[in-house]
Design a protein around this motif. Structure first.
Motif, PDB file in Angstrom:
ATOM      1  N   ARG A  25       5.237   8.214   8.548  1.00  0.00           N
ATOM      2  CA  ARG A  25       3.782   8.388   8.560  1.00  0.00           C
ATOM      3  C   ARG A  25       3.150   7.930   9.867  1.00  0.00           C
ATOM      4  O   ARG A  25       2.174   8.505  10.326  1.00  0.00           O
ATOM      5  CB  ARG A  25       3.142   7.645   7.390  1.00  0.00           C
ATOM      6  CG  ARG A  25       3.526   8.198   6.046  1.00  0.00           C
ATOM      7  CD  ARG A  25       3.104   9.627   5.918  1.00  0.00           C
ATOM      8  NE  ARG A  25       3.309  10.108   4.570  1.00  0.00           N
ATOM      9  CZ  ARG A  25       3.386  11.379   4.241  1.00  0.00           C
ATOM     10  NH1 ARG A  25       3.282  12.312   5.165  1.00  0.00           N
ATOM     11  NH2 ARG A  25       3.566  11.738   3.001  1.00  0.00           N
ATOM     12  N   LEU A  26       3.708   6.887  10.472  1.00  0.00           N
ATOM     13  CA  LEU A  26       3.180   6.434  11.761  1.00  0.00           C
ATOM     14  C   LEU A  26       3.426   7.464  12.861  1.00  0.00           C
ATOM     15  O   LEU A  26       2.728   7.470  13.876  1.00  0.00           O
ATOM     16  CB  LEU A  26       3.807   5.095  12.159  1.00  0.00           C
ATOM     17  CG  LEU A  26       3.331   3.882  11.359  1.00  0.00           C
ATOM     18  CD1 LEU A  26       4.220   2.682  11.636  1.00  0.00           C
ATOM     19  CD2 LEU A  26       1.879   3.567  11.650  1.00  0.00           C
ATOM     20  N   ASN A  27       4.391   8.326  12.658  1.00  0.00           N
ATOM     21  CA  ASN A  27       4.703   9.361  13.640  1.00  0.00           C
ATOM     22  C   ASN A  27       4.054  10.698  13.333  1.00  0.00           C
ATOM     23  O   ASN A  27       4.347  11.689  14.005  1.00  0.00           O
ATOM     24  CB  ASN A  27       6.226   9.521  13.763  1.00  0.00           C
ATOM     25  CG  ASN A  27       6.828   8.398  14.559  1.00  0.00           C
ATOM     26  OD1 ASN A  27       6.533   8.228  15.725  1.00  0.00           O
ATOM     27  ND2 ASN A  27       7.654   7.596  13.914  1.00  0.00           N
ATOM     28  N   ASP A  28       3.195  10.743  12.312  1.00  0.00           N
ATOM     29  CA  ASP A  28       2.461  11.977  12.024  1.00  0.00           C
ATOM     30  C   ASP A  28       1.547  12.306  13.191  1.00  0.00           C
ATOM     31  O   ASP A  28       1.172  11.438  13.973  1.00  0.00           O
ATOM     32  CB  ASP A  28       1.632  11.842  10.737  1.00  0.00           C
ATOM     33  CG  ASP A  28       2.432  12.172   9.493  1.00  0.00           C
ATOM     34  OD1 ASP A  28       3.548  12.709   9.623  1.00  0.00           O
ATOM     35  OD2 ASP A  28       1.937  11.904   8.386  1.00  0.00           O
ATOM     36  N   LYS A  29       1.172  13.549  13.283  1.00  0.00           N
ATOM     37  CA  LYS A  29       0.353  14.016  14.397  1.00  0.00           C
ATOM     38  C   LYS A  29      -1.066  14.345  13.941  1.00  0.00           C
ATOM     39  O   LYS A  29      -1.341  14.460  12.756  1.00  0.00           O
ATOM     40  CB  LYS A  29       0.987  15.260  15.026  1.00  0.00           C
ATOM     41  CG  LYS A  29       2.395  15.046  15.520  1.00  0.00           C
ATOM     42  CD  LYS A  29       2.441  14.047  16.635  1.00  0.00           C
ATOM     43  CE  LYS A  29       3.864  13.817  17.097  1.00  0.00           C
ATOM     44  NZ  LYS A  29       4.178  12.469  17.390  1.00  0.00           N
ATOM     45  N   GLY A  30      -1.928  14.507  14.901  1.00  0.00           N
ATOM     46  CA  GLY A  30      -3.318  14.895  14.793  1.00  0.00           C
ATOM     47  C   GLY A  30      -3.962  15.041  13.437  1.00  0.00           C
ATOM     48  O   GLY A  30      -4.638  14.139  12.980  1.00  0.00           O
ATOM     49  N   ASN A  32      -3.054  14.843  10.565  1.00  0.00           N
ATOM     50  CA  ASN A  32      -2.664  13.853   9.560  1.00  0.00           C
ATOM     51  C   ASN A  32      -3.027  12.434  10.007  1.00  0.00           C
ATOM     52  O   ASN A  32      -2.350  11.472   9.673  1.00  0.00           O
ATOM     53  CB  ASN A  32      -1.163  13.951   9.272  1.00  0.00           C
ATOM     54  CG  ASN A  32      -0.800  15.249   8.616  1.00  0.00           C
ATOM     55  OD1 ASN A  32      -1.530  15.755   7.779  1.00  0.00           O
ATOM     56  ND2 ASN A  32       0.314  15.815   9.011  1.00  0.00           N
ATOM     57  N   TRP A  33      -4.121  12.309  10.736  1.00  0.00           N
ATOM     58  CA  TRP A  33      -4.544  11.009  11.254  1.00  0.00           C
ATOM     59  C   TRP A  33      -4.740   9.989  10.144  1.00  0.00           C
ATOM     60  O   TRP A  33      -4.533   8.795  10.343  1.00  0.00           O
ATOM     61  CB  TRP A  33      -5.819  11.153  12.084  1.00  0.00           C
ATOM     62  CG  TRP A  33      -7.000  11.633  11.306  1.00  0.00           C
ATOM     63  CD1 TRP A  33      -7.376  12.925  11.118  1.00  0.00           C
ATOM     64  CD2 TRP A  33      -7.931  10.820  10.596  1.00  0.00           C
ATOM     65  NE1 TRP A  33      -8.498  12.979  10.337  1.00  0.00           N
ATOM     66  CE2 TRP A  33      -8.863  11.700   9.991  1.00  0.00           C
ATOM     67  CE3 TRP A  33      -8.085   9.453  10.402  1.00  0.00           C
ATOM     68  CZ2 TRP A  33      -9.917  11.243   9.214  1.00  0.00           C
ATOM     69  CZ3 TRP A  33      -9.140   8.999   9.633  1.00  0.00           C
ATOM     70  CH2 TRP A  33     -10.039   9.892   9.050  1.00  0.00           C
ATOM     71  N   ARG A  34      -5.106  10.442   8.939  1.00  0.00           N
ATOM     72  CA  ARG A  34      -5.289   9.503   7.824  1.00  0.00           C
ATOM     73  C   ARG A  34      -3.972   8.829   7.458  1.00  0.00           C
ATOM     74  O   ARG A  34      -3.950   7.645   7.127  1.00  0.00           O
ATOM     75  CB  ARG A  34      -5.865  10.218   6.610  1.00  0.00           C
ATOM     76  CG  ARG A  34      -7.326  10.573   6.750  1.00  0.00           C
ATOM     77  CD  ARG A  34      -7.832  11.318   5.509  1.00  0.00           C
ATOM     78  NE  ARG A  34      -9.194  11.754   5.673  1.00  0.00           N
ATOM     79  CZ  ARG A  34      -9.554  12.917   6.188  1.00  0.00           C
ATOM     80  NH1 ARG A  34      -8.633  13.767   6.608  1.00  0.00           N
ATOM     81  NH2 ARG A  34     -10.824  13.238   6.301  1.00  0.00           N
ATOM     82  N   HIS A  35      -2.867   9.580   7.522  1.00  0.00           N
ATOM     83  CA  HIS A  35      -1.549   8.995   7.248  1.00  0.00           C
ATOM     84  C   HIS A  35      -1.264   7.864   8.231  1.00  0.00           C
ATOM     85  O   HIS A  35      -0.754   6.814   7.850  1.00  0.00           O
ATOM     86  CB  HIS A  35      -0.447  10.041   7.391  1.00  0.00           C
ATOM     87  CG  HIS A  35      -0.476  11.117   6.369  1.00  0.00           C
ATOM     88  ND1 HIS A  35       0.335  12.217   6.450  1.00  0.00           N
ATOM     89  CD2 HIS A  35      -1.197  11.285   5.245  1.00  0.00           C
ATOM     90  CE1 HIS A  35       0.112  13.017   5.423  1.00  0.00           C
ATOM     91  NE2 HIS A  35      -0.832  12.465   4.677  1.00  0.00           N
ATOM     92  N   VAL A  36      -1.573   8.115   9.485  1.00  0.00           N
ATOM     93  CA  VAL A  36      -1.308   7.134  10.533  1.00  0.00           C
ATOM     94  C   VAL A  36      -2.128   5.870  10.302  1.00  0.00           C
ATOM     95  O   VAL A  36      -1.595   4.755  10.302  1.00  0.00           O
ATOM     96  CB  VAL A  36      -1.592   7.728  11.931  1.00  0.00           C
ATOM     97  CG1 VAL A  36      -1.381   6.685  13.015  1.00  0.00           C
ATOM     98  CG2 VAL A  36      -0.718   8.956  12.174  1.00  0.00           C
ATOM     99  N   LEU A  37      -3.421   6.049  10.081  1.00  0.00           N
ATOM    100  CA  LEU A  37      -4.294   4.893   9.894  1.00  0.00           C
ATOM    101  C   LEU A  37      -3.925   4.103   8.641  1.00  0.00           C
ATOM    102  O   LEU A  37      -3.841   2.871   8.671  1.00  0.00           O
ATOM    103  CB  LEU A  37      -5.752   5.338   9.838  1.00  0.00           C
ATOM    104  CG  LEU A  37      -6.796   4.233   9.858  1.00  0.00           C
ATOM    105  CD1 LEU A  37      -6.637   3.348  11.094  1.00  0.00           C
ATOM    106  CD2 LEU A  37      -8.188   4.831   9.820  1.00  0.00           C
ATOM    107  N   THR A  88      -9.992   8.864  15.502  1.00  0.00           N
ATOM    108  CA  THR A  88      -9.025   8.661  16.574  1.00  0.00           C
ATOM    109  C   THR A  88      -9.236   7.297  17.217  1.00  0.00           C
ATOM    110  O   THR A  88      -8.281   6.598  17.516  1.00  0.00           O
ATOM    111  CB  THR A  88      -9.124   9.782  17.627  1.00  0.00           C
ATOM    112  OG1 THR A  88      -8.863  11.022  16.973  1.00  0.00           O
ATOM    113  CG2 THR A  88      -8.117   9.593  18.730  1.00  0.00           C
ATOM    114  N   ARG A  89     -10.493   6.913  17.407  1.00  0.00           N
ATOM    115  CA  ARG A  89     -10.770   5.571  17.934  1.00  0.00           C
ATOM    116  C   ARG A  89     -10.230   4.506  17.003  1.00  0.00           C
ATOM    117  O   ARG A  89      -9.699   3.499  17.459  1.00  0.00           O
ATOM    118  CB  ARG A  89     -12.271   5.382  18.161  1.00  0.00           C
ATOM    119  CG  ARG A  89     -12.764   5.950  19.466  1.00  0.00           C
ATOM    120  CD  ARG A  89     -14.148   5.437  19.822  1.00  0.00           C
ATOM    121  NE  ARG A  89     -15.115   5.559  18.742  1.00  0.00           N
ATOM    122  CZ  ARG A  89     -15.837   6.642  18.480  1.00  0.00           C
ATOM    123  NH1 ARG A  89     -15.696   7.705  19.225  1.00  0.00           N
ATOM    124  NH2 ARG A  89     -16.707   6.665  17.499  1.00  0.00           N
ATOM    125  N   CYS A  90     -10.332   4.721  15.679  1.00  0.00           N
ATOM    126  CA  CYS A  90      -9.809   3.756  14.712  1.00  0.00           C
ATOM    127  C   CYS A  90      -8.305   3.583  14.876  1.00  0.00           C
ATOM    128  O   CYS A  90      -7.794   2.458  14.877  1.00  0.00           O
ATOM    129  CB  CYS A  90     -10.112   4.194  13.275  1.00  0.00           C
ATOM    130  SG  CYS A  90     -11.814   3.997  12.783  1.00  0.00           S
TER     131      CYS A  90
END
Length: 114
Positions: A25-30, A32-37, A88-90
């Motif tokens: 999930r940390l490597n998800d892209k654009g 899927n920004w919610r997955h990353v956060l 994206t800033r988050c």
């Protein structure tokens, strides 16, 4: 999140299952920004409430978090909408805080929650 942190104390199979999913999930892209956060927040929680192995994993894989400092989100038309977007800033701010705090101490990084 408490259940996830608790699982990190179980068998090594359970621990790696959690960490592998966070890594994915940390490597998800654009888009899927919610997955990353969310993954950053889960990792932060697990650092404080989970097994000591989470701290070790985070230190060994700090490069994953560092790459998120450059996180971008391209829309369907290929425009970088991340430069001025809140989400994206988050992600960028959370990864910056995480890596800064990880370098400053031998204890788990300070919370990402504000």
């Amino acid at each position: 999140m408490a259940d996830i942190a608790r699982i990190t104390y179980n068998s090594s199979t359970d621990f790696y299952e959690v960490m592998d999913m966070l890594d994915k999930r940390l490597n998800d892209k654009g888009k899927n920004w919610r997955h990353v956060l969310k993954s950053l927040k889960v990792l932060d929680y697990c650092l404080h409430e989970g097994s000591e192995l989470v701290v070790t994993w985070a230190r060994k894989n700090i490069y994953i978090i560092k790459t998120l400092r450059e996180f971008i989100y391209l829309d369907e038309e290929g425009r970088d909408v991340g430069a001025s977007s809140r989400f994206t800033r988050c992600v960028r701010d959370a990864s910056r805080d995480f890596t800064t705090n990880a370098r400053q101490s031998d204890t788990p990084p300070k919370s990402l929650h504000r």
